[in-house]
Write a protein that holds these residues in place. Structure first.
Motif, PDB file in Angstrom:
ATOM      1  N   SER A 144      28.015 106.788 -23.240  1.00 42.76           N
ATOM      2  CA  SER A 144      28.472 107.447 -22.022  1.00 42.76           C
ATOM      3  C   SER A 144      29.305 106.472 -21.201  1.00 42.76           C
ATOM      4  N   ALA A 145      30.063 107.044 -20.247  1.00 40.44           N
ATOM      5  CA  ALA A 145      30.893 106.197 -19.384  1.00 40.44           C
ATOM      6  C   ALA A 145      30.024 105.208 -18.620  1.00 40.44           C
ATOM      7  N   ASP A 146      28.827 105.643 -18.222  1.00 41.14           N
ATOM      8  CA  ASP A 146      27.933 104.755 -17.461  1.00 41.14           C
ATOM      9  C   ASP A 146      27.499 103.556 -18.302  1.00 41.14           C
TER      10      ASP A 146
ATOM     11  N   ARG B 289      32.901  97.779 -28.701  1.00 41.40           N
ATOM     12  CA  ARG B 289      34.194  98.243 -28.171  1.00 41.40           C
ATOM     13  C   ARG B 289      34.720  97.356 -27.049  1.00 41.40           C
TER      14      ARG B 289
ATOM     15  N   ASP C 171      28.759 110.102 -31.224  1.00 41.61           N
ATOM     16  CA  ASP C 171      29.891 109.959 -30.317  1.00 41.61           C
ATOM     17  C   ASP C 171      29.599 108.791 -29.385  1.00 41.61           C
ATOM     18  N   GLY C 172      30.648 108.187 -28.905  1.00 37.64           N
ATOM     19  CA  GLY C 172      30.544 106.934 -28.167  1.00 37.64           C
ATOM     20  C   GLY C 172      29.519 106.966 -27.041  1.00 37.64           C
TER      21      GLY C 172
ATOM     22  N   THR D  56      29.001 102.415 -20.997  1.00 36.12           N
ATOM     23  CA  THR D  56      30.181 101.594 -21.267  1.00 36.12           C
ATOM     24  C   THR D  56      30.462 100.675 -20.092  1.00 36.12           C
ATOM     25  N   GLU D  57      30.448 101.225 -18.890  1.00 30.88           N
ATOM     26  CA  GLU D  57      30.761 100.410 -17.718  1.00 30.88           C
ATOM     27  C   GLU D  57      29.711  99.331 -17.512  1.00 30.88           C
TER      28      GLU D  57
ATOM     29  N   ALA E  64      28.792 100.153 -27.343  1.00 32.17           N
ATOM     30  CA  ALA E  64      29.653  99.710 -26.241  1.00 32.17           C
ATOM     31  C   ALA E  64      30.061  98.249 -26.448  1.00 32.17           C
TER      32      ALA E  64
END
Lengths: 452, 452
Positions: B31-33, B225, B28-29, B35-36, B222
């Motif tokens: 984490s938001a951290d 994407r 699964d992709g 990615t940011e 990340a």
């Protein structure tokens, strides 16, 4: 040339060729049956493309003329099929503008056929030696232009796009698989049948031109997943269609057409030239991707330029959205609605314009960097360093100095017909003509050379 | 030139730069951290790329020399960091061959630095006028070569790829974001630090060269994407890595490197030439993408050619897999294992070869159509029509006539250094040099022209 008007298909239209659901993501994939049927179509296209890849220009041009003749011969049949689409569109409440664009008459079929004949008169990109040399070891190395193979087109309502796509792919040596908008389904079906019969009569495979329309939206999705069989997908239509294809496709995509275009009137601009460019960029034709959507004006020229420009735009029927300064500069009787970020972001595709006064070239560049879709952005200036910075720093497919944004077009650029305007950086950027529907192949010829 | 040897990174290696799980799909992709953090890196890269886009060749070449000097100055530091990777590799049971390729010495660092200096001597692709004309209305239209912007590289173990990627992207005016293999993590970290400091000393932004290695596999995902911020991703490594990136990336990808290459010995081939080409294509260097993996031999020449060729290949250490006919033609003492479809499909990247006798050129073409990865395929023939059909019908990036497959290489082709060999049809096909790391921009210059 006469294919240019087809770009009005890039107007906002019902986005029915793609598969967005309410959530913006496609429905679960196509059924196994549809997938297998579309893959079978793609396999046949690949075989057919092989026959065309080595065809001479003479063969291809003769076929284009035969397709044109067939369209004219069968114009009644096509117009009758089109009448079904028009009737359905009217029932479904399609606007008068869209209905007009959908409608075919014998004259319009004749014009579409003429476009095929004009394609026949263009040079054949296939076989061009892009570069080449003889290496020190005697190897002759040449990079040759060759067809892509199988091109997928996913597009919206206008049936003339069907013929354009067939003509451009045929001339460039490719097979095409079409997924048109359901609004033009009957017209497209008739056109594909007529063109297929004409190909066979020319001794070419009917599989060069196939459609997946019978499978509805699922057919389009199956096409997006046919990696290895379909060499490139070109979506052509509104932003929603293009975004869906870009997001969902595992086949390489060439993104086309969304044009949030800017005109920046610099402090040093010739005001009369600037006015003419602004009016032409916005109002010459409003529903097309190369129309301007935002006007940026340098603070030093705004007090004299904007009152005149806003009055003329208003006179021309444009709805205006502006920042506070432009609003203050509007003459009596000219309404300027308050602009928000949504206005900077929007491709209106209508007689509607966002207006902002900027303090400097830097602020104009920053605005364009933030909001441009990378299609076409123009500066009007008499100051050479400003024009040079604008050209160097604006990261768009086309950058104009003292010229209307409306020139971004394959026909206008002298490339002949175009299949769309690419806003991506890979493979093709700007108007895409026949050359952009090809790839290259290296051919290395020796007399037994081996590597030491 | 000296960057060519870096292509050995296309050997089979632990595929740790990508994110396949046991099921072949990524976890699964990120984490938001993560990615940011990666998006923040990409945004900084975009800003840095802007500074470089308008840099002169002089500035870029001076920077390349400064980077080379910095590598030499800090060679000890880099070699020390590399020793950690080598020790970890040895603990993890890395093969001697891979360990050798991973290992840096002061001499090897010097050679890597020299490659940067050679890049400085190559022409700058940026600013080239690809085509241009003056239109009847007086508009001057030019298509200029400009940098892509931000290039993402996802690659496997060899630390010299890090330097190559930095050099090629810098020279072509781009920022680069690196995701290297964890096997070379310490080396890469040291190299990126040294290069970043050298850039800053040259007055260039350190953000031109950034790494997402600290985020592990999630950093790579990340990066795949970061559409809109990263302009192109170039995966470089084994088939599993490349397939993962192609499947998962929403950023445009240039597929590189998988080479299931063929040599077809036609009936009319000069046997001595054919033997030399076959041996060179297969055995000159076995772990590279341009090595031959399948030998096809025309039935008419097989009885005289194959016994000699199989003996020589066996002598050269090649493991042989063949169809029944080739097996029958093998001389005493030469083992030919029965070939299956898996053999026709496999890129051995080893001293291993599949052999098949075909009845005709058509059968050879059909075999290549079915199994080739579209990298490089060669014919050995004295018969002109056969060579012409082979060149026209084989749909691969490089097609050779009477030359070893091993020539498919940017250095060999005279393009200078290469960042990989594209096996896709979009944008770049075959060896990718500096030009393939650029895009184009149309510049339209007028004196107030508008569209009638």
């Amino acid at each position: 040339m006469s294919l240019a008007p087809t770009r009005t298909d890039q107007q906002a239209q019902p986005d029915d060729a793609a598969t967005p659901t309410a959530s913006g993501t496609p429905a679960d994939g196509p059924s196994a049956d549809v997938t297998e049927a579309v893959l079978a179509i793609a396999r046949r296209a690949k075989v057919a493309a092989r026959a065309l890849a080595t065809a001479t220009r003479g063969t291809k041009d003769a076929a284009l003329h035969a397709l044109a003749d067939a369209l004219v011969t069968h114009a009644d049949e096509i117009v009758t099929a089109n009448a079904d689409d028009v009737a359905r569109g009217r029932e479904n409440g399609m606007t008068a503008g869209l209905l007009d664009r959908l409608t075919l008459t014998p004259d319009r079929v004749g014009a579409i056929a003429d476009a095929l004949r004009e394609l026949a008169s263009l040079p054949d990109p296939v076989g061009e030696v892009v570069r080449g040399s003889t290496l020190p070891n005697g190897l002759r190395v040449r990079q040759l232009r060759v067809p892509m193979g199988v091109v997928g087109m996913i597009y919206e309502a206008r049936p003339n796009v069907t013929v354009d796509a067939v003509g451009l792919t045929l001339k460039s040596g490719n097979a095409v698989i079409l997924r048109g908008g359901s609004a033009a389904a009957s017209s497209n079906q008739a056109i594909v049948r007529v063109l297929g019969e004409a190909l066979v009569a020319q001794g070419l495979p009917a599989d060069l031109v196939q459609s997946v329309d019978e499978f509805g939206r699922a057919g389009g999705v199956a096409l997006m997943r046919a990696r290895g069989l379909v060499d490139v997908l070109v979506p052509r239509g509104g932003a929603a269609l293009i975004q869906t294809v870009v997001r969902e496709s595992v086949v390489p995509v060439i993104e086309t057409g969304v044009g949030n275009c800017h005109v920046f009137v610099d402090a040093s601009a010739d005001p009369a030239m600037a006015l003419e460019i602004v009016l032409n960029s916005k109002l010459h034709r409003v529903g097309v991707c190369n129309a301007a959507e935002t006007l940026l004006v340098h603070r030093d020229i705004a007090p004299t330029f904007l009152p005149v420009a806003l009055a003329a735009l208003n006179e021309g029927g444009a709805v205006l959205h502006g920042d506070a300064t432009s609003s203050d500069l509007a003459p009596q009787g000219v309404d300027v609605l308050p602009a928000t970020d949504a206005d900077w972001e929007t491709e209106y595709l209508a007689a509607e314009l966002a207006v902002r006064v900027v303090d400097s070239l830097d602020e104009a560049l920053e605005h364009i960097r933030t909001w441009s879709s990378g299609h076409t952005d123009a500066i009007v200036t008499q100051h050479l360093p400003s024009s040079e910075r604008f050209v160097a720093e604006v990261d768009s497919a086309v950058v104009n100095v003292n010229a209307s944004t409306r020139f971004t077009d394959g026909g206008q650029f002298g490339l002949g017909a175009e299949i769309g305007i690419s806003t991506q950086k890979l493979h093709a950027r700007g108007p895409m003509g026949l050359g952009e529907l090809t790839t290259t192949k290296w051919v290395v010829t020796g007399e037994g050379q081996v590597r030491a």
